[in-house]
Design an enzyme around this catalytic site. Structure first.
Site, PDB file in Angstrom:
ATOM      1  CE1 TYR A  55      15.299  41.190  32.811  1.00  0.00           C
ATOM      2  CE2 TYR A  55      16.353  39.063  33.080  1.00  0.00           C
ATOM      3  CZ  TYR A  55      15.307  39.804  32.964  1.00  0.00           C
ATOM      4  OH  TYR A  55      14.109  39.016  32.785  1.00  0.00           O
ATOM      5  CB  SER A 192       7.288  36.029  38.441  1.00  0.00           C
ATOM      6  OG  SER A 192       7.954  37.000  37.879  1.00  0.00           O
TER       7      SER A 192
HETATM    8  N1  LIG Z   1      10.357  38.078  30.273  1.00  0.00           N
HETATM    9  C1  LIG Z   1      10.098  38.880  31.289  1.00  0.00           C
HETATM   10  O1  LIG Z   1       9.515  39.747  31.113  1.00  0.00           O
HETATM   11  C2  LIG Z   1      10.511  38.577  32.822  1.00  0.00           C
HETATM   12  C3  LIG Z   1       9.951  39.287  33.807  1.00  0.00           C
HETATM   13  C4  LIG Z   1      10.201  39.036  35.100  1.00  0.00           C
HETATM   14  C5  LIG Z   1      11.080  37.994  35.278  1.00  0.00           C
HETATM   15  N2  LIG Z   1      11.762  37.204  34.491  1.00  0.00           N
HETATM   16  C6  LIG Z   1      12.594  36.309  34.535  1.00  0.00           C
HETATM   17  O2  LIG Z   1      12.312  35.206  35.562  1.00  0.00           O
HETATM   18  C7  LIG Z   1      13.202  35.037  36.594  1.00  0.00           C
HETATM   19  C8  LIG Z   1      12.449  34.697  37.791  1.00  0.00           C
HETATM   20  O3  LIG Z   1      11.316  35.746  38.027  1.00  0.00           O
HETATM   21  P1  LIG Z   1      11.347  36.669  39.304  1.00  0.00           P
HETATM   22  O4  LIG Z   1      12.850  36.884  39.634  1.00  0.00           O
HETATM   23  O5  LIG Z   1      10.376  37.785  38.891  1.00  0.00           O
HETATM   24  O6  LIG Z   1      10.697  35.799  40.645  1.00  0.00           O
HETATM   25  P2  LIG Z   1      10.672  34.591  41.359  1.00  0.00           P
HETATM   26  O7  LIG Z   1      11.898  33.744  40.653  1.00  0.00           O
HETATM   27  O8  LIG Z   1       9.380  34.202  41.321  1.00  0.00           O
HETATM   28  O9  LIG Z   1      11.109  34.985  42.607  1.00  0.00           O
HETATM   29  C9  LIG Z   1      12.332  35.474  43.062  1.00  0.00           C
HETATM   30  C10 LIG Z   1      12.217  35.601  44.600  1.00  0.00           C
HETATM   31  O10 LIG Z   1      12.171  34.539  45.416  1.00  0.00           O
HETATM   32  C11 LIG Z   1      13.334  34.480  46.229  1.00  0.00           C
HETATM   33  N3  LIG Z   1      13.618  32.839  46.281  1.00  0.00           N
HETATM   34  C12 LIG Z   1      14.168  31.970  45.383  1.00  0.00           C
HETATM   35  N4  LIG Z   1      14.048  30.954  45.684  1.00  0.00           N
HETATM   36  C13 LIG Z   1      13.844  30.902  46.931  1.00  0.00           C
HETATM   37  C14 LIG Z   1      13.439  29.728  47.864  1.00  0.00           C
HETATM   38  N5  LIG Z   1      13.780  28.455  47.775  1.00  0.00           N
HETATM   39  N6  LIG Z   1      13.035  30.135  48.944  1.00  0.00           N
HETATM   40  C15 LIG Z   1      12.686  31.246  49.241  1.00  0.00           C
HETATM   41  N7  LIG Z   1      12.900  32.442  48.371  1.00  0.00           N
HETATM   42  C16 LIG Z   1      13.330  32.014  47.255  1.00  0.00           C
HETATM   43  C17 LIG Z   1      14.526  35.290  45.542  1.00  0.00           C
HETATM   44  O11 LIG Z   1      15.308  35.530  46.583  1.00  0.00           O
HETATM   45  P3  LIG Z   1      17.096  35.413  46.650  1.00  0.00           P
HETATM   46  O12 LIG Z   1      17.208  36.180  45.161  1.00  0.00           O
HETATM   47  O13 LIG Z   1      17.375  36.027  47.577  1.00  0.00           O
HETATM   48  O14 LIG Z   1      17.432  34.100  46.074  1.00  0.00           O
HETATM   49  C18 LIG Z   1      13.794  36.418  45.104  1.00  0.00           C
HETATM   50  O15 LIG Z   1      13.429  37.264  46.001  1.00  0.00           O
HETATM   51  C19 LIG Z   1      13.831  36.551  36.523  1.00  0.00           C
HETATM   52  O16 LIG Z   1      14.928  36.492  37.530  1.00  0.00           O
HETATM   53  C20 LIG Z   1      13.924  36.598  35.085  1.00  0.00           C
HETATM   54  O17 LIG Z   1      15.116  35.859  34.681  1.00  0.00           O
HETATM   55  C21 LIG Z   1      11.256  37.609  33.071  1.00  0.00           C
END
Ligand SMILES: NC(=O)c1ccc[n+]([C@@H]2O[C@H](COP(=O)([O-])OP(=O)(O)OC[C@H]3O[C@@H](n4cnc5c(N)ncnc54)[C@H](OP(=O)(O)O)[C@@H]3O)[C@@H](O)[C@H]2O)c1
Length: 279
Positions: A55, A192
């Site tokens: 990241y 996610s």
């Molecule tokens: N191990 C792996 O391979 C892997 C893969 C993917 C992700 N991850 C981890 O999991 C975390 C979360 O997954 P992700 O980032 O893919 O997706 P997510 O958490 O499902 O979704 C993030 C999105 O939702 C928005 N959001 C967050 N809270 C909200 C709310 N209350 N209302 C409306 N929109 C909202 C965020 O916007 P804003 O940013 O504008 O707030 C962003 O666009 C990652 O950041 C990472 O740390 C790990």
């Protein structure tokens, strides 16, 4: 932790201190913004922060932790070893570099980020065992592993697997992995958990959200918690950070949980070319 008559543990929480909700930081790329997100989240009550070598924001995450008025030992900090660093010596050196960037003496949870070809259960994880012995990591995690891959790892791994992190949300419910982790006393962490924004377009979630007067994001996080799955939603600004944290006070009824369980539409959102072919 208790066991039922078959010997299967009834609660998935093995790292007793792993809070049900954490802050994800993938694509929180602006350093100042990322530090501010981490600081705000910690000061609002989050106690679990998720980052990764790939990241490229470990320094910003560390700065946010440093700026927050929260003791380091009260925070569960997780990072992940990237695909290029899975040879024994590279695990050691890249983790030492992660700790330098984060500005911390240890991480609570170190994951193998992906089960790519360079991952070897014995040599890669012997480096994790060494890091654990040196006190540089507390717990070991595997990310993006399937039950079949986990079985193979557990046969030879020189270290206990404490956590598994995978994509998990109402459109990718991971029943088999949930069952596997409960049976093996492994913590399951949902990445996610808002389906990267798609939870806002699921009518079942909107109905439940309206009934409680909350957001679909909160409903998705509460559904995961009802299944003993930790969540690490990524949220950048204060409004989303606050909204998601409110899910820790939301309880769904059994009927609402069952309604989401019954969603019969599968969608995987994170599927790079190096992902396991069998998932
Ligand atoms: N191990 C792996 O391979 C892997 C893969 C993917 C992700 N991850 C981890 O999991 C975390 C979360 O997954 P992700 O980032 O893919 O997706 P997510 O958490 O499902 O979704 C993030 C999105 O939702 C928005 N959001 C967050 N809270 C909200 C709310 N209350 N209302 C409306 N929109 C909202 C965020 O916007 P804003 O940013 O504008 O707030 C962003 O666009 C990652 O950041 C990472 O740390 C790990």
């Amino acid at each position: 932790m208790t066991a039922d008559s078959t010997g299967a543990p009834q609660s998935g929480r093995t790292i007793q201190s792993l809070p049900p909700l954490g802050l994800g930081t993938w694509q929180n790329d602006d350093s100042d913004q990322c530090s501010e997100s981490v600081k705000q989240a910690l000061e609002l009550g989050y106690r679990h922060i998720d980052t990764a070598q790939i990241y490229r924001n470990e320094a910003a995450v560390g700065a946010g932790i440093e700026q927050a008025a929260v003791d380091r030992e009260d925070i569960v900090l997780a990072t992940k070893v990237w695909n290029d660093n899975l040879a024994h010596d590279d695990v050691i050196s890249s983790t030492e570099e992660s700790l330098d960037r984060l500005g911390v003496a240890y991480v609570d949870l170190l994951y193998v980020h992906w089960p790519v070809d360079s991952f070897d259960p014995e040599t890669t994880l012997s480096a994790f065992a060494e890091l654990q012995e040196r006190g540089l990591i507390k717990h070991v995690g595997l990310s993006n592993f399937t039950p079949e891959l986990l079985d193979a790892v557990q046969e030879t791994a020189p270290v206990e697997i404490d956590a598994v992190q995978v994509e998990c949300h109402p459109l990718l419910q991971q029943d088999a992995l949930r069952e596997y982790c409960a049976r093996h006393d492994i913590e399951l962490v949902a990445y996610s958990p808002l389906a990267r924004g798609d939870v806002f377009d699921i009518p079942e979630l909107t109905n439940i959200a309206d009934a409680h007067g909350v957001s679909e994001a909160q409903v998705s996080l509460a559904w995961l918690d009802a299944h003993d799955v930790c969540s690490i939603p990524k949220a950048t600004g204060r409004d989303h950070i606050v909204d998601n944290f409110a899910a820790t006070s939301l309880s769904l009824t059994q009927e609402q949980v069952a309604t989401i369980d019954a969603i019969d539409h599968e969608k995987r959102l994170v599927d790079p070319s190096f992902a396991p072919s069998s998932w």
